[in-house]
Design a protein around this motif. Structure first.
Motif, PDB file in Angstrom:
ATOM      1  N   MET A  85       0.843  -1.227  -0.085  1.00 44.98           N
ATOM      2  CA  MET A  85       0.113   0.067   0.013  1.00 44.98           C
ATOM      3  C   MET A  85       0.892   1.404  -0.123  1.00 44.98           C
ATOM      4  N   HIS A  86       0.859   2.112  -0.984  1.00 40.57           N
ATOM      5  CA  HIS A  86       1.826   3.194  -1.232  1.00 40.57           C
ATOM      6  C   HIS A  86       1.286   4.114  -0.159  1.00 40.57           C
ATOM      7  N   ASP A  87      -0.061   4.285   0.376  1.00 38.89           N
ATOM      8  CA  ASP A  87      -0.326   5.346   1.369  1.00 38.89           C
ATOM      9  C   ASP A  87       0.350   5.261   2.621  1.00 38.89           C
ATOM     10  N   SER A  88       0.842   3.934   2.942  1.00 38.96           N
ATOM     11  CA  SER A  88       1.533   3.443   4.094  1.00 38.96           C
ATOM     12  C   SER A  88       3.059   3.677   3.990  1.00 38.96           C
ATOM     13  N   PHE A  89       3.388   3.837   2.735  1.00 33.69           N
ATOM     14  CA  PHE A  89       5.195   3.979   2.568  1.00 33.69           C
ATOM     15  C   PHE A  89       5.580   5.046   3.342  1.00 33.69           C
ATOM     16  N   SER A  90       6.739   5.257   3.611  1.00 30.83           N
ATOM     17  CA  SER A  90       7.331   6.329   4.245  1.00 30.83           C
ATOM     18  C   SER A  90       7.071   7.508   3.365  1.00 30.83           C
ATOM     19  N   PRO A  91       7.372   8.760   3.791  1.00 30.29           N
ATOM     20  CA  PRO A  91       6.974  10.197   3.123  1.00 30.29           C
ATOM     21  C   PRO A  91       8.000  10.082   1.865  1.00 30.29           C
ATOM     22  N   LEU A  92       9.072   9.683   1.871  1.00 31.66           N
ATOM     23  CA  LEU A  92       9.933   9.945   0.678  1.00 31.66           C
ATOM     24  C   LEU A  92       9.661   8.657  -0.203  1.00 31.66           C
ATOM     25  N   GLY A  93       9.650   7.653   0.541  1.00 37.96           N
ATOM     26  CA  GLY A  93       9.073   6.326  -0.371  1.00 37.96           C
ATOM     27  C   GLY A  93       7.931   6.304  -1.139  1.00 37.96           C
ATOM     28  N   GLY A  94       6.935   7.259  -0.597  1.00 38.23           N
ATOM     29  CA  GLY A  94       5.748   7.736  -1.396  1.00 38.23           C
ATOM     30  C   GLY A  94       5.973   8.634  -2.265  1.00 38.23           C
ATOM     31  N   LEU A  95       6.922   9.595  -2.176  1.00 39.69           N
ATOM     32  CA  LEU A  95       7.116  10.508  -3.114  1.00 39.69           C
ATOM     33  C   LEU A  95       7.803  10.038  -4.414  1.00 39.69           C
ATOM     34  N   VAL A  96       8.638   9.015  -4.309  1.00 38.77           N
ATOM     35  CA  VAL A  96       9.098   8.382  -5.775  1.00 38.77           C
ATOM     36  C   VAL A  96       7.944   8.062  -6.824  1.00 38.77           C
ATOM     37  N   PRO A  97       7.030   7.134  -6.260  1.00 41.77           N
ATOM     38  CA  PRO A  97       5.810   6.645  -7.005  1.00 41.77           C
ATOM     39  C   PRO A  97       4.983   8.195  -7.375  1.00 41.77           C
ATOM     40  N   LEU A  98       5.041   8.788  -6.811  1.00 41.79           N
ATOM     41  CA  LEU A  98       3.962  10.174  -6.965  1.00 41.79           C
ATOM     42  C   LEU A  98       4.804  10.859  -8.118  1.00 41.79           C
ATOM     43  N   VAL A  99       6.109  11.085  -7.959  1.00 37.82           N
ATOM     44  CA  VAL A  99       6.938  12.040  -8.982  1.00 37.82           C
ATOM     45  C   VAL A  99       6.763  11.106 -10.187  1.00 37.82           C
ATOM     46  N   ASN A 100       7.159   9.676 -10.135  1.00 40.53           N
ATOM     47  CA  ASN A 100       7.244   8.907 -11.442  1.00 40.53           C
ATOM     48  C   ASN A 100       6.019   9.233 -12.244  1.00 40.53           C
ATOM     49  N   ILE A 101       4.802   9.247 -11.526  1.00 38.07           N
ATOM     50  CA  ILE A 101       3.454   9.548 -12.150  1.00 38.07           C
ATOM     51  C   ILE A 101       3.568  11.130 -12.701  1.00 38.07           C
ATOM     52  N   LEU A 102       3.953  11.933 -11.838  1.00 39.11           N
ATOM     53  CA  LEU A 102       3.743  13.514 -12.064  1.00 39.11           C
ATOM     54  C   LEU A 102       4.587  13.670 -13.543  1.00 39.11           C
ATOM     55  N   LEU A 103       5.858  12.956 -13.567  1.00 33.47           N
ATOM     56  CA  LEU A 103       6.690  13.241 -14.661  1.00 33.47           C
ATOM     57  C   LEU A 103       5.856  12.832 -16.069  1.00 33.47           C
ATOM     58  N   GLY A 104       4.746  12.245 -15.897  1.00 31.98           N
ATOM     59  CA  GLY A 104       4.092  12.110 -17.098  1.00 31.98           C
ATOM     60  C   GLY A 104       4.286  10.563 -17.446  1.00 31.98           C
ATOM     61  N   GLU A 105       4.904   9.644 -16.436  1.00 31.28           N
ATOM     62  CA  GLU A 105       4.919   8.443 -16.723  1.00 31.28           C
ATOM     63  C   GLU A 105       5.725   7.860 -18.207  1.00 31.28           C
ATOM     64  N   VAL A 106       7.047   8.586 -18.149  1.00 31.44           N
ATOM     65  CA  VAL A 106       7.843   8.371 -19.151  1.00 31.44           C
ATOM     66  C   VAL A 106       9.179   7.564 -19.000  1.00 31.44           C
ATOM     67  N   VAL A 107       9.067   6.861 -17.358  1.00 31.90           N
ATOM     68  CA  VAL A 107      10.229   6.141 -17.151  1.00 31.90           C
ATOM     69  C   VAL A 107       9.508   4.607 -17.560  1.00 31.90           C
ATOM     70  N   PHE A 108       9.918   4.304 -18.871  1.00 33.78           N
ATOM     71  CA  PHE A 108       9.370   3.171 -19.578  1.00 33.78           C
ATOM     72  C   PHE A 108       7.808   3.528 -19.807  1.00 33.78           C
ATOM     73  N   GLY A 109       7.249   3.736 -18.847  1.00 36.97           N
ATOM     74  CA  GLY A 109       5.720   4.206 -19.027  1.00 36.97           C
ATOM     75  C   GLY A 109       4.892   3.008 -19.568  1.00 36.97           C
ATOM     76  N   GLY A 110       3.589   3.787 -19.848  1.00 34.94           N
ATOM     77  CA  GLY A 110       2.604   2.720 -20.470  1.00 34.94           C
ATOM     78  C   GLY A 110       3.137   2.158 -21.645  1.00 34.94           C
ATOM     79  N   VAL A 111       2.347   0.911 -21.963  1.00 34.17           N
ATOM     80  CA  VAL A 111       2.745   0.460 -23.382  1.00 34.17           C
ATOM     81  C   VAL A 111       2.210   1.374 -24.524  1.00 34.17           C
ATOM     82  N   GLY A 112       3.452   1.657 -25.192  1.00 36.97           N
ATOM     83  CA  GLY A 112       3.158   2.781 -26.227  1.00 36.97           C
ATOM     84  C   GLY A 112       3.092   4.223 -25.537  1.00 36.97           C
ATOM     85  N   ALA A 113       2.131   4.320 -24.590  1.00 35.31           N
ATOM     86  CA  ALA A 113       1.971   5.663 -24.127  1.00 35.31           C
ATOM     87  C   ALA A 113       3.242   6.130 -23.580  1.00 35.31           C
TER      88      ALA A 113
END
Lengths: 182, 563
Positions: free
Chosen positions: B349-377
């Motif tokens: 559960m990402h909600d229960s991650f440490s603040p910075l541990g949860g920051l990384v998933p959040l930032v990955n999404i906010l960058l537009g999911e370009v770190v490999f990203g969605g299939v094609g997307a």
């Protein structure tokens, strides 16, 4: 208009392929090759289903090993997690209450913190060893039985899969079932 | 972190890298209609599909027609899924007799699956029948994923083709991707998952009597077939409410490894396909390297953060919301992969991650999911950043920017800016609105700065079509269902349409030969610039709100504060 008709026809054909044929094909293969797993890895005792080896169940009896806390109280429909954050007051209070239940200062962390699924079938090896003294007391085990309990716990530790993947762990339901053989 | 953790991470990245060229080549052959290992069985099926649906696979489409086909096809899938849910209580394969969900939940869910988001404001085992899950969700898992790959193929053709106006045929791209790529891999993965204990049946729930004589309902269903494609298609919508943390969805460390590998497998392989298509494998690997660097940077920070004890909770390790069999390392690796991609499945559960541990998933999404990203997307999103990077580099040296020999002009930069900034604007506006109206704040599960993170994560996830959540947020309300549905639709199509428009424009351009003044886009300098542009755009847009959420929470946690 042609685009709309084509889109609809193709949608229906692909729905048939990926929504009917594909799941049925997987179901067929699964039932042929892995019948037990496909049906939920159920454990039966004299014909009665007593649970699934993959799904935690609640144990409150002092004479049994206890699983990790479940914020949904072991509900299966729906399963659930606490989703409490790292600075959540309620989580801090819950940890205190859980620790009080063990009447011990050094409780392994996985027994104080709820799992993600609320149905985690495992505890850490430390958590299993930690509960041995309580189980011994509650069952009034003789020194000989106590030694058998110790070796039972050690044997029930599942190592990382393929030697590398995941964490060492103990299946609580299977361990409790084995307790009757002491 | 111990040695075995390191070994698992190395195995993961190693397997990903090793499979990328092979699968990339396979996708290329599948997209071009060439022969491969399974084509003897699949080509007749492909022809049958074309005949039944009345598709002429060789008919070329301009970008407008391609985009229109995408929109109509996904729109109809959305409507079909909505109808299926609303009629659920009258339809068969519903052994638990589940009622139809509310209209706003059904709408949110239909949009969610049709846009490859798979945001779930419901728990599958308690809400959706086997028919809805298979005939509805599984189908959209395939088709929304295939749509993403198709759009990437069209964009790539636009970059490669010269002096033409067409980008290929959407129907053929869709069918080929579904049939030759997603279907065989899904069958394989599903069967392996069943061997590990993932359920796959049409039986009603089992009724158990536990050792303490309690009654326990054990939910069953056709889970493996849906889970395989939800991982491979960067969909992420769980069969069960707790997704891949649920022991029936992800029972063993091996199933966990394979499900994690499936998240990034195709997005990674598409970089290789791209390299083939543009005639320079180095171009593909350059983008892959940039993605991998961003991935490892996020992973490193999250691993470090999750391994720190939490002073606000008496110095305990971060095990809340994590499963024993996975431990911290595998939970963090999953979280980084699932948000780098637009997958959104979770095994902790990402909600229960440490603040910075949860920051990384959040930032990955906010960058537009370009770190490999969605299939094609993911790759078409990254290519928009590539266009921006080329443009900025051109400005620095005062030359007309070029990419793959084609001039990047005002129209391309404008379209790339729309594709990059539209999701950012939608996230910030919707999250800001939710943070001030009672309908938004009334759904919070955590107080203090973590509450803001919950809201921000929700709108970031929906807009960028991720689907994971800080799951404490009570999202099954009309406000979150409806605003969220709008965010998901805009987030998907406000990127796809500009991407296709850009592709259409690029296809009509001529190629000019490279000169000494041309910026090479397959070298180290360009990779550094690209990483910089991705990070700068993300930082400029989101640093203020991230400071108010996870960063402040981290500092307060260090002081032992709780809320």
């Amino acid at each position: 208009m042609k685009t709309i008709v084509t889109a609809l026809r193709l949608l229906l054909v692909l729905t048939l392929l990926t929504g009917v044929i594909y799941p049925l094909m997987v179901t067929g293969i699964a039932k042929t090759c892995f019948a037990k797993q496909a049906e939920g890895s159920l454990i039966r005792c004299q014909g009665v289903i007593i649970g699934s080896e993959l799904i935690a169940q609640s144990f409150t009896n002092e004479a049994c090993f206890w699983p990790r806390p479940s914020s949904a109280d072991f509900a299966t429909v729906p399963s659930g997690a606490s989703n409490q954050g790292p600075t959540n007051r309620d989580l801090k209070r819950a940890i205190g209450e859980r620790a009080a239940r063990y009447r011990d200062a050094q409780v392994p962390a996985d027994l104080l913190l709820a799992s993600g699924s609320g149905l985690d079938p495992h505890i850490s090896p430390e958590a299993a060893r930690f509960q041995m003294s309580r189980v011994t007391r509650a069952r009034r085990l003789t020194p000989g039985q106590q030694r058998r309990l110790e070796s039972l716990v050690e044997q029930s530790i599942e190592p990382p899969q393929l030697g590398i993947l995941g964490e060492p762990r103990v299946n609580v339901l299977k361990l409790n079932l084995a307790l009757d053989s002491l | 972190m111990n040695a075995r953790d390191g070994l698992q991470l190395a195995m993961y990245t190693g397997a990903l890298m090793a499979l990328t060229p092979w699968l990339g080549g396979h996708i290329l052959r599948a997209a071009n209609g060439e022969r491969h290992l399974l084509s003897r069985f699949l080509l007749p099926v492909e022809r049958l599909i074309y005949r039944t649906a009345g598709v002429a696979p060789d008919e070329e489409m301009r970008w407008t027609q391609y985009a229109l086909s995408v929109v109509w096809f996904n729109g109809m899938g959305l409507v079909l899924l909505l109808v299926l849910q609303m009629l659920q209580e009258y339809l068969p394969l519903n052994p638990q007799g589940l009622p139809s969900p509310s209209w706003h939940l059904a709408l949110n869910t239909a949009v969610s699956f049709a846009t490859n988001t798979n945001w779930q404001a419901y728990s599958g085992e308690a809400t959706m029948s086997y028919l809805t899950q298979s005939l509805g969700f599984t189908v959209q898992n395939f088709l929304s994923a295939a749509t993403g790959v198709a759009v990437l193929l069209a964009l790539t053709r636009g970059l490669v083709r010269r002096s033409t106006r067409t980008l290929g045929n959407f129907w053929a791209d869709l069918v080929r991707t579904t049939l030759h790529l997603f279907l065989p891999l899904s069958v394989l993965l599903a069967v392996v998952l069943v061997s590990q204990g993932v359920v796959q049946n049409l039986s009603p729930s089992a009724e158990a009597t536990t050792l303490e004589h309690a009654h326990q309902v054990i939910p069953l269903g056709p889970a493996a077939s849906q889970i395989a494609i939800k991982q491979l298609g960067t969909n992420g919508g769980g069969f069960f409410g707790t997704n891949s943390a649920h022991p029936f969805e992800n029972p063993t460390p091996l199933s966990n490894f394979l499900e994690m590998l499936a998240i990034l497998l195709i997005p990674s392989a598409l970089c290789s396909t791209y390299g083939h298509m543009v005639g320079s494998r180095r171009q593909g690997w350059a983008i892959w390297t940039v993605m991998m660097l961003l991935f490892l940077a996020g992973l490193g920070l999250a691993l470090w953060a999750e391994h720190q004890p939490n002073p606000a909770l008496g110095g305990l390790p971060n095990l809340e919301g994590k499963e024993t069999r996975f431990g911290i390392a595998n939970s963090v690796l999953w979280a980084t992969a699932t948000t780098g991609a637009s997958n959104g499945s979770v095994n902790a559960m990402h909600d229960s991650f440490s603040p910075l541990g949860g920051l990384v998933p959040l930032v990955n999404i906010l960058l537009g999911e370009v770190v490999f990203g969605g299939v094609g997307a993911g790759l078409y999103g990254m290519l928009m950043f590539v266009v921006l990077t080329v443009f900025m580099a051109g400005l620095l040296v005062g030359r007309t920017p070029e990419y793959l020999g084609k001039k990047v002009e005002a129209r391309e930069v404008r379209l790339a800016m729309i594709a990059v900034l539209a999701p950012c604007a939608i996230v910030l506006v919707s999250a800001a609105a939710a943070a001030v109206v009672p309908a938004g704040t009334g759904s919070l599960n955590n107080a203090g700065p973590h509450g803001l993170s919950e809201i921000l994560y929700a709108f970031a996830s929906m807009t960028n079509n991720n689907g994971s959540a800080f799951g404490g947020l009570h999202a099954a309300t009309p406000f979150y269902d409806l605003v969220g549905a709008l965010c998901m639709l805009l987030g998907r199509f406000a990127v796809i349409v500009p991407v296709l428009a850009l592709a259409g424009g690029m296809a009509s351009k001529k190629v000019s030969p490279a000169s000494t003044g041309t910026l090479r886009t397959d070298g180290g300098l360009f990779m550094i610039l690209l990483v910089g542009v991705v990070i700068i755009v993300g930082a400029l847009t989101f640093l203020p709100v991230l400071t108010l959420g996870p960063v402040i929470e981290h500092l307060l946690m260090l002081q032992g504060r709780v809320f």
